[in-house]
Design a protein around this motif. Sequence first.
Motif, PDB file in Angstrom:
ATOM      1  N   SER A 132       0.827  -1.212   0.000  1.00  0.00           N
ATOM      2  CA  SER A 132       0.000   0.000   0.000  1.00  0.00           C
ATOM      3  C   SER A 132       0.862   1.264   0.000  1.00  0.00           C
ATOM      4  O   SER A 132       0.358   2.349  -0.243  1.00  0.00           O
ATOM      5  CB  SER A 132      -0.920   0.005   1.230  1.00  0.00           C
ATOM      6  OG  SER A 132      -0.151  -0.064   2.417  1.00  0.00           O
ATOM      7  N   ASP A 133       2.152   1.119   0.243  1.00  0.00           N
ATOM      8  CA  ASP A 133       3.077   2.249   0.277  1.00  0.00           C
ATOM      9  C   ASP A 133       3.848   2.320  -1.046  1.00  0.00           C
ATOM     10  O   ASP A 133       4.537   1.374  -1.421  1.00  0.00           O
ATOM     11  CB  ASP A 133       4.043   2.075   1.453  1.00  0.00           C
ATOM     12  CG  ASP A 133       5.009   3.221   1.628  1.00  0.00           C
ATOM     13  OD1 ASP A 133       4.830   4.269   0.970  1.00  0.00           O
ATOM     14  OD2 ASP A 133       5.953   3.074   2.430  1.00  0.00           O
TER      15      ASP A 133
ATOM     16  N   GLY B  90      -4.242 -11.764  -5.392  1.00  0.00           N
ATOM     17  CA  GLY B  90      -4.503 -10.627  -4.520  1.00  0.00           C
ATOM     18  C   GLY B  90      -4.015  -9.328  -5.136  1.00  0.00           C
ATOM     19  O   GLY B  90      -3.238  -9.309  -6.092  1.00  0.00           O
ATOM     20  N   SER B  91      -4.451  -8.227  -4.553  1.00  0.00           N
ATOM     21  CA  SER B  91      -4.098  -6.908  -5.089  1.00  0.00           C
ATOM     22  C   SER B  91      -2.596  -6.652  -5.044  1.00  0.00           C
ATOM     23  O   SER B  91      -2.036  -6.046  -5.958  1.00  0.00           O
ATOM     24  CB  SER B  91      -4.847  -5.811  -4.338  1.00  0.00           C
ATOM     25  OG  SER B  91      -4.454  -5.791  -2.970  1.00  0.00           O
ATOM     26  N   GLN B  92      -1.935  -7.112  -3.984  1.00  0.00           N
ATOM     27  CA  GLN B  92      -0.490  -6.894  -3.884  1.00  0.00           C
ATOM     28  C   GLN B  92       0.254  -7.611  -5.003  1.00  0.00           C
ATOM     29  O   GLN B  92       1.228  -7.098  -5.544  1.00  0.00           O
ATOM     30  CB  GLN B  92       0.016  -7.359  -2.517  1.00  0.00           C
ATOM     31  CG  GLN B  92       1.468  -7.020  -2.306  1.00  0.00           C
ATOM     32  CD  GLN B  92       1.768  -6.662  -0.880  1.00  0.00           C
ATOM     33  OE1 GLN B  92       1.012  -5.948  -0.254  1.00  0.00           O
ATOM     34  NE2 GLN B  92       2.880  -7.156  -0.378  1.00  0.00           N
ATOM     35  N   GLY B  93      -0.204  -8.783  -5.378  1.00  0.00           N
ATOM     36  CA  GLY B  93       0.411  -9.529  -6.472  1.00  0.00           C
ATOM     37  C   GLY B  93       0.299  -8.791  -7.795  1.00  0.00           C
ATOM     38  O   GLY B  93       1.239  -8.773  -8.595  1.00  0.00           O
TER      39      GLY B  93
ATOM     40  N   ARG C 191       8.404   0.956  -5.172  1.00  0.00           N
ATOM     41  CA  ARG C 191       9.619   1.394  -5.879  1.00  0.00           C
ATOM     42  C   ARG C 191      10.834   0.569  -5.451  1.00  0.00           C
ATOM     43  O   ARG C 191      11.678   0.221  -6.276  1.00  0.00           O
ATOM     44  CB  ARG C 191       9.880   2.879  -5.613  1.00  0.00           C
ATOM     45  CG  ARG C 191       8.986   3.795  -6.385  1.00  0.00           C
ATOM     46  CD  ARG C 191       9.426   5.261  -6.242  1.00  0.00           C
ATOM     47  NE  ARG C 191       8.390   6.131  -6.718  1.00  0.00           N
ATOM     48  CZ  ARG C 191       7.479   6.736  -5.949  1.00  0.00           C
ATOM     49  NH1 ARG C 191       7.520   6.583  -4.649  1.00  0.00           N
ATOM     50  NH2 ARG C 191       6.564   7.502  -6.475  1.00  0.00           N
ATOM     51  N   LYS C 192      10.934   0.268  -4.154  1.00  0.00           N
ATOM     52  CA  LYS C 192      12.041  -0.555  -3.655  1.00  0.00           C
ATOM     53  C   LYS C 192      11.986  -1.957  -4.257  1.00  0.00           C
ATOM     54  O   LYS C 192      13.014  -2.513  -4.648  1.00  0.00           O
ATOM     55  CB  LYS C 192      12.005  -0.635  -2.131  1.00  0.00           C
ATOM     56  CG  LYS C 192      12.438   0.624  -1.441  1.00  0.00           C
ATOM     57  CD  LYS C 192      12.355   0.476   0.066  1.00  0.00           C
ATOM     58  CE  LYS C 192      12.719   1.779   0.761  1.00  0.00           C
ATOM     59  NZ  LYS C 192      12.569   1.652   2.225  1.00  0.00           N
ATOM     60  N   PHE C 193      10.782  -2.526  -4.323  1.00  0.00           N
ATOM     61  CA  PHE C 193      10.611  -3.844  -4.933  1.00  0.00           C
ATOM     62  C   PHE C 193      11.046  -3.804  -6.398  1.00  0.00           C
ATOM     63  O   PHE C 193      11.795  -4.656  -6.866  1.00  0.00           O
ATOM     64  CB  PHE C 193       9.154  -4.303  -4.828  1.00  0.00           C
ATOM     65  CG  PHE C 193       8.841  -5.496  -5.689  1.00  0.00           C
ATOM     66  CD1 PHE C 193       9.159  -6.769  -5.269  1.00  0.00           C
ATOM     67  CD2 PHE C 193       8.248  -5.343  -6.941  1.00  0.00           C
ATOM     68  CE1 PHE C 193       8.887  -7.877  -6.072  1.00  0.00           C
ATOM     69  CE2 PHE C 193       7.972  -6.429  -7.744  1.00  0.00           C
ATOM     70  CZ  PHE C 193       8.299  -7.703  -7.307  1.00  0.00           C
ATOM     71  N   GLN C 194      10.582  -2.790  -7.114  1.00  0.00           N
ATOM     72  CA  GLN C 194      10.904  -2.651  -8.532  1.00  0.00           C
ATOM     73  C   GLN C 194      12.416  -2.496  -8.725  1.00  0.00           C
ATOM     74  O   GLN C 194      12.996  -3.129  -9.610  1.00  0.00           O
ATOM     75  CB  GLN C 194      10.162  -1.463  -9.130  1.00  0.00           C
ATOM     76  CG  GLN C 194      10.331  -1.348 -10.633  1.00  0.00           C
ATOM     77  CD  GLN C 194       9.614  -0.135 -11.203  1.00  0.00           C
ATOM     78  OE1 GLN C 194       9.684   0.954 -10.630  1.00  0.00           O
ATOM     79  NE2 GLN C 194       8.927  -0.335 -12.318  1.00  0.00           N
TER      80      GLN C 194
END
Length: 141
Positions: free
Chosen positions: A41-42, A79-82, A47-50
């Motif tokens: 949600s942040d 799920g939405s996070q995926g 961006r860190k994941f990317q």
Amino acid sequence: MKVCGVEIKGDDAVICVMSFENQLFDLPHVRVPKVALQRGSDSENIRKFQFAFAKLMSDYGVDTVVIKERMTKGKFAGGSQGFKMEAAIQLIEGLTVEMARPADIKEKLKKTQIEIDYRDTGLKQFQQGAFETAFTFFDVK
């Protein structure tokens, strides 16, 4: 050509890097078997994941990423996070990203004449979906 198969499970993008040259498959050792997204949600975490995913692909010289599609509706819907992780990967500059339908992966695995015992790959059990996604990208008969 190096390909990275990705299967998104919960908060993790499970990966398998594979290359196919001179009729030989190679599974190089990768420093991490999965990249996690903490609190999707942040926007800073996305961006860190990317960045982490892009850095991993750059470090291993991956040309193409193949993501195993997930259903958008029904009992097995993602799920939405995926879906945020999927979008973050698709938006990485200079990286070719393709989607693979689970039915197509299953069909190609059934038609292939190459016998691979997954236990001999040296990968962890949870990486099998990512391995199969990368393997079927090469469309070897």
